[in-house]
Structures are given as structure tokens and as C-alpha cells.
Scaffold this motif. Structure first.
Motif, PDB file in Angstrom:
ATOM      1  N   GLU A  45     -38.392  14.516  24.964  1.00  0.00           N
ATOM      2  CA  GLU A  45     -38.150  13.696  26.155  1.00  0.00           C
ATOM      3  C   GLU A  45     -38.099  12.208  25.798  1.00  0.00           C
ATOM      4  N   LEU A  46     -38.983  11.789  24.916  1.00  0.00           N
ATOM      5  CA  LEU A  46     -39.033  10.396  24.480  1.00  0.00           C
ATOM      6  C   LEU A  46     -37.723  10.007  23.790  1.00  0.00           C
ATOM      7  N   SER A  54     -35.781   0.856  21.570  1.00  0.00           N
ATOM      8  CA  SER A  54     -34.915   1.372  20.506  1.00  0.00           C
ATOM      9  C   SER A  54     -35.699   1.772  19.255  1.00  0.00           C
ATOM     10  N   CYS A  55     -36.932   1.304  19.107  1.00  0.00           N
ATOM     11  CA  CYS A  55     -37.725   1.669  17.928  1.00  0.00           C
ATOM     12  C   CYS A  55     -38.011   3.167  17.872  1.00  0.00           C
ATOM     13  N   PRO A  82     -46.141   2.941  11.439  1.00  0.00           N
ATOM     14  CA  PRO A  82     -46.479   1.619  11.971  1.00  0.00           C
ATOM     15  C   PRO A  82     -45.620   1.129  13.131  1.00  0.00           C
ATOM     16  N   GLY A  83     -44.460   1.689  13.316  1.00  0.00           N
ATOM     17  CA  GLY A  83     -43.563   1.161  14.354  1.00  0.00           C
ATOM     18  C   GLY A  83     -43.901   1.621  15.757  1.00  0.00           C
ATOM     19  N   CYS A  84     -43.353   0.920  16.718  1.00  0.00           N
ATOM     20  CA  CYS A  84     -43.421   1.280  18.138  1.00  0.00           C
ATOM     21  C   CYS A  84     -44.800   1.144  18.772  1.00  0.00           C
ATOM     22  N   VAL A  90     -45.251   6.165  23.099  1.00  0.00           N
ATOM     23  CA  VAL A  90     -45.443   6.490  21.688  1.00  0.00           C
ATOM     24  C   VAL A  90     -46.933   6.510  21.368  1.00  0.00           C
ATOM     25  N   ASN A  91     -47.675   5.557  21.883  1.00  0.00           N
ATOM     26  CA  ASN A  91     -49.115   5.539  21.648  1.00  0.00           C
ATOM     27  C   ASN A  91     -49.790   6.784  22.231  1.00  0.00           C
TER      28      ASN A  91
END
Length: 133
Positions: A45-46, A54-55, A82-84, A90-91
Motif C-alpha cells: 500500500e505504501l 518519493s523516498c 536510513p532513508g525516509c 515508514v516509521n
């Protein structure tokens, strides 16, 4: 009258057994299986959401199979990515992945059997079978 009493007791015993079976607590396996499906669906879904940063496109793929030993490394890589960090979804997904990893290595360690260690299988989403009408 005695056969009627036996039938009544048998019926009560069967109903009690059926109620106890349906009220059984989830096993480690069922919990891990449902959480892995939930994480995989959330990831899909994400990735398809138009409103997310966009990350998300740079995140490691997250197709989980708890029967594949490589799922442990896949979860570690995803949580450590490390991104987003600025994206709430995302977290939240990383937190679920961290929980699944902890359950796999701590609580369910002795209850699970890994059937494969094919890491490439976790890179490609499994398509549901196509039903012909």
C-alpha cells in the motif's frame, strides 16, 4: 432414560470442546504469520500510494515469508535503512518489522522451522494465482 443422559453428556462435552478450541490463544506461529502478512500488505500500500514521499521508492523491498531463513536479514536491513525517517508510515512499518524480528528471534525461536534459505525469493513479490472463469 440412561441412553438419553449419555447423549446429553456427550453433547455437552462436544460443545465444550468446540468452544475451547475456538477460544484458544494465538500461537507464536499464527502471530508471526499474521504480522508478516500485515507488514507485506502495508508495504504494498505504501509503494502504491500517491501521497507518500518519493523516498519510499528507495526503500528495500519488503516481501516476507516467515518460512525463509533470509527473512531475518530482510527485516534487519529494512529496520536499519536510513532513508525516509520523515515519513510517518515508514516509521510505523519499521516498528512493525522490528516487532516481528523480535518475536522471531526471541519468543518463537524454538517454535519455527525455516523451510528454505533462498534470499532471492524475498526480492520478488509472489503473485496470487489467476482464477479462470
Amino acid at each position: 432414560e440412561l441412553p438419553t443422559m449419555k447423549m446429553l453428556l456427550l453433547l455437552i462435552a462436544l460443545l465444550s470442546a468446540a468452544l475451547l478450541a475456538s477460544a484458544a490463544p494465538p500461537t507464536c506461529y499464527s502471530r508471526v504469520l499474521s504480522l508478516s502478512k500485515e507488514i507485506t500488505e502495508s508495504f504494498k500500500e505504501l509503494q502504491t500510494s500517491k501521497t507518500v514521499d518519493s523516498c519510499v521508492e528507495t526503500l528495500p523491498r519488503l516481501y516476507l515469508d516467515i518460512h525463509n531463513y533470509c527473512v531475518l536479514a530482510k527485516l534487519r536491513d529494512f529496520v536499519a535503512y536510513p532513508g525516509c525517517d520523515r515519513v510517518v508510515e515508514v516509521n510505523e512499518l519499521k516498528e512493525k518489522a522490528r516487532s516481528l524480528y523480535t518475536i522471531l528471534i526471541s519468543y518463537c525461536r524454538r517454535d519455527l522451522v525455516f523451510l528454505t534459505d533462498d534470499c532471492n525469493a524475498l526480492e520478488i513479490p509472489i503473485s496470487p494465482p489467476i482464477e479462470h472463469s
